[in-house]
Design a protein around this motif. Structure first.
Motif, mmCIF file in Angstrom:
data_model
loop_
_atom_site.group_PDB
_atom_site.id
_atom_site.type_symbol
_atom_site.label_atom_id
_atom_site.label_comp_id
_atom_site.label_asym_id
_atom_site.label_seq_id
_atom_site.Cartn_x
_atom_site.Cartn_y
_atom_site.Cartn_z
ATOM 1 N N PHE A 183 2.697 3.935 -11.180
ATOM 2 C CA PHE A 183 3.192 4.796 -12.242
ATOM 3 C C PHE A 183 3.327 3.935 -13.493
ATOM 4 O O PHE A 183 3.966 2.893 -13.454
ATOM 5 C CB PHE A 183 4.563 5.386 -11.881
ATOM 6 C CG PHE A 183 4.540 6.243 -10.657
ATOM 7 C CD1 PHE A 183 4.333 7.605 -10.768
ATOM 8 C CD2 PHE A 183 4.732 5.689 -9.393
ATOM 9 C CE1 PHE A 183 4.316 8.410 -9.641
ATOM 10 C CE2 PHE A 183 4.717 6.485 -8.265
ATOM 11 C CZ PHE A 183 4.508 7.847 -8.381
ATOM 12 N N ASN B 14 5.747 2.535 -4.011
ATOM 13 C CA ASN B 14 5.516 3.046 -5.364
ATOM 14 C C ASN B 14 5.963 2.018 -6.389
ATOM 15 O O ASN B 14 7.112 1.572 -6.370
ATOM 16 C CB ASN B 14 6.286 4.348 -5.579
ATOM 17 C CG ASN B 14 5.819 5.437 -4.645
ATOM 18 O OD1 ASN B 14 4.658 5.484 -4.267
ATOM 19 N ND2 ASN B 14 6.720 6.315 -4.262
ATOM 20 N N SER C 261 -3.209 -2.958 -9.301
ATOM 21 C CA SER C 261 -3.895 -1.762 -8.816
ATOM 22 C C SER C 261 -4.765 -2.058 -7.586
ATOM 23 O O SER C 261 -5.074 -1.150 -6.817
ATOM 24 C CB SER C 261 -4.725 -1.115 -9.917
ATOM 25 O OG SER C 261 -5.734 -1.986 -10.353
ATOM 26 N N ASN D 220 10.625 10.539 -8.766
ATOM 27 C CA ASN D 220 9.792 9.916 -7.732
ATOM 28 C C ASN D 220 10.607 8.877 -6.970
ATOM 29 O O ASN D 220 11.606 8.373 -7.468
ATOM 30 C CB ASN D 220 8.586 9.200 -8.362
ATOM 31 C CG ASN D 220 7.684 10.150 -9.085
ATOM 32 O OD1 ASN D 220 6.910 10.862 -8.479
ATOM 33 N ND2 ASN D 220 7.789 10.175 -10.410
ATOM 34 N N CYS E 199 6.226 1.047 -10.476
ATOM 35 C CA CYS E 199 6.264 1.565 -11.838
ATOM 36 C C CYS E 199 6.240 0.363 -12.782
ATOM 37 O O CYS E 199 7.012 -0.580 -12.604
ATOM 38 C CB CYS E 199 7.549 2.367 -12.017
ATOM 39 S SG CYS E 199 7.621 3.262 -13.548
ATOM 40 N N ILE F 2 10.702 5.475 -6.400
ATOM 41 C CA ILE F 2 10.143 4.225 -6.930
ATOM 42 C C ILE F 2 10.746 3.056 -6.170
ATOM 43 O O ILE F 2 11.969 2.975 -6.004
ATOM 44 C CB ILE F 2 10.432 4.095 -8.447
ATOM 45 C CG1 ILE F 2 9.862 5.281 -9.223
ATOM 46 C CG2 ILE F 2 9.910 2.771 -8.993
ATOM 47 C CD1 ILE F 2 8.362 5.400 -9.216
ATOM 48 N N THR G 115 -2.205 -1.422 -4.457
ATOM 49 C CA THR G 115 -1.617 -0.116 -4.139
ATOM 50 C C THR G 115 -2.292 1.004 -4.918
ATOM 51 O O THR G 115 -2.864 0.770 -5.975
ATOM 52 C CB THR G 115 -0.101 -0.112 -4.442
ATOM 53 O OG1 THR G 115 0.452 1.128 -4.024
ATOM 54 C CG2 THR G 115 0.194 -0.349 -5.904
ATOM 55 N N ASN G 116 -2.191 2.190 -4.364
ATOM 56 C CA ASN G 116 -2.685 3.388 -5.034
ATOM 57 C C ASN G 116 -1.538 4.137 -5.706
ATOM 58 O O ASN G 116 -1.753 5.157 -6.340
ATOM 59 C CB ASN G 116 -3.369 4.315 -4.016
ATOM 60 C CG ASN G 116 -4.507 3.621 -3.319
ATOM 61 O OD1 ASN G 116 -5.217 2.828 -3.926
ATOM 62 N ND2 ASN G 116 -4.679 3.890 -2.045
ATOM 63 N N ASN G 117 -0.342 3.662 -5.507
ATOM 64 C CA ASN G 117 0.859 4.365 -5.946
ATOM 65 C C ASN G 117 1.454 3.724 -7.195
ATOM 66 O O ASN G 117 2.559 3.204 -7.184
ATOM 67 C CB ASN G 117 1.903 4.381 -4.832
ATOM 68 C CG ASN G 117 1.337 4.912 -3.534
ATOM 69 O OD1 ASN G 117 0.569 5.862 -3.535
ATOM 70 N ND2 ASN G 117 1.702 4.296 -2.435
ATOM 71 N N LYS H 134 0.816 -1.220 0.000
ATOM 72 C CA LYS H 134 0.000 0.000 0.000
ATOM 73 C C LYS H 134 0.849 1.270 0.000
ATOM 74 O O LYS H 134 0.492 2.259 -0.609
ATOM 75 C CB LYS H 134 -0.949 0.024 1.198
ATOM 76 C CG LYS H 134 -2.135 -0.878 1.027
ATOM 77 C CD LYS H 134 -3.102 -0.312 0.011
ATOM 78 C CE LYS H 134 -4.321 -1.175 -0.106
ATOM 79 N NZ LYS H 134 -5.085 -0.945 -1.293
ATOM 80 N N SER H 135 1.965 1.257 0.698
ATOM 81 C CA SER H 135 2.778 2.473 0.815
ATOM 82 C C SER H 135 3.949 2.513 -0.166
ATOM 83 O O SER H 135 4.719 3.461 -0.151
ATOM 84 C CB SER H 135 3.312 2.592 2.236
ATOM 85 O OG SER H 135 4.172 1.507 2.509
#
Length: 168
Positions: free
Chosen positions: A31, A8, A24, A46, A10, A48, A27-29, A5-6
């Motif tokens: 790219f 990132n 998806s 970012n 890509c 990543i 996580t909401n993060n 969840k926390s």
């Protein structure tokens, strides 16, 4: 996979629709990138934690130069000896041969999350020219991959996880 969840993530656009929906949900993060230049820009701008991409050794080397802690999941058609050696060189690289198998992907993500949390390398030097890749479950000696049975891998994993303990 609450641990994601926390973090990132890509990933390459148009890898697999089912995969995209699945990731998806964790996580909401997220790219998404289409070209390698976009990926490099995302890494530069970012924080990543994971990159999920088609295998390209030159791209993976660029990623590693920019950030030596990013966990990479490289998707390829067929895993071979050269890929394993290149993965050892780069560290934090997990290979997946078939993105259609979501369970393999989830297992790879779990291993990566453990290493993000522990900040330990997936490449373990066992001495006497033996190297073990904990992500891809391969034993290497003098640049040669050694095939292990499921029981041998399980036993080796057990010994490595308990290397600071006395075992009977």
């Amino acid at each position: 996979m609450k641990a994601l969840k926390s973090l990132n993530i890509c990933y390459k656009k148009n890898l697999n629709d089912e995969f995209s929906n699945h990731v998806s949900s964790f996580t909401n993060n997220l790219f998404e990138y289409e070209h390698h230049d976009e990926l490099i820009e995302l890494i530069n701008t970012n924080e990543i934690h994971f990159v999920i991409t088609k295998y390209n050794f030159e791209l993976l080397k660029k990623i590693r130069v920019l950030n030596n802690q990013i966990q990479i999941i490289a998707i390829l058609d067929e895993l071979n000896h050269t890929h394993l050696l290149e993965g050892l060189e780069l560290q934090y690289v997990t290979f997946i041969q078939n993105l259609d198998c979501i369970n393999d992907f989830i297992d790879a993500m779990r291993d990566c999350v453990k290493n993000v949390d522990s900040k330990k390398s997936n490449v373990i030097n066992l001495g006497n020219s033996f190297i073990y890749d904990d992500y891809n479950k391969y034993l290497i000696k003098d640049d040669n991959a050694i095939s292990l049975t499921k029981k041998e891998l399980s036993f080796l994993d057990f010994l490595i996880k308990n290397r600071d303990c006395s075992l009977s």
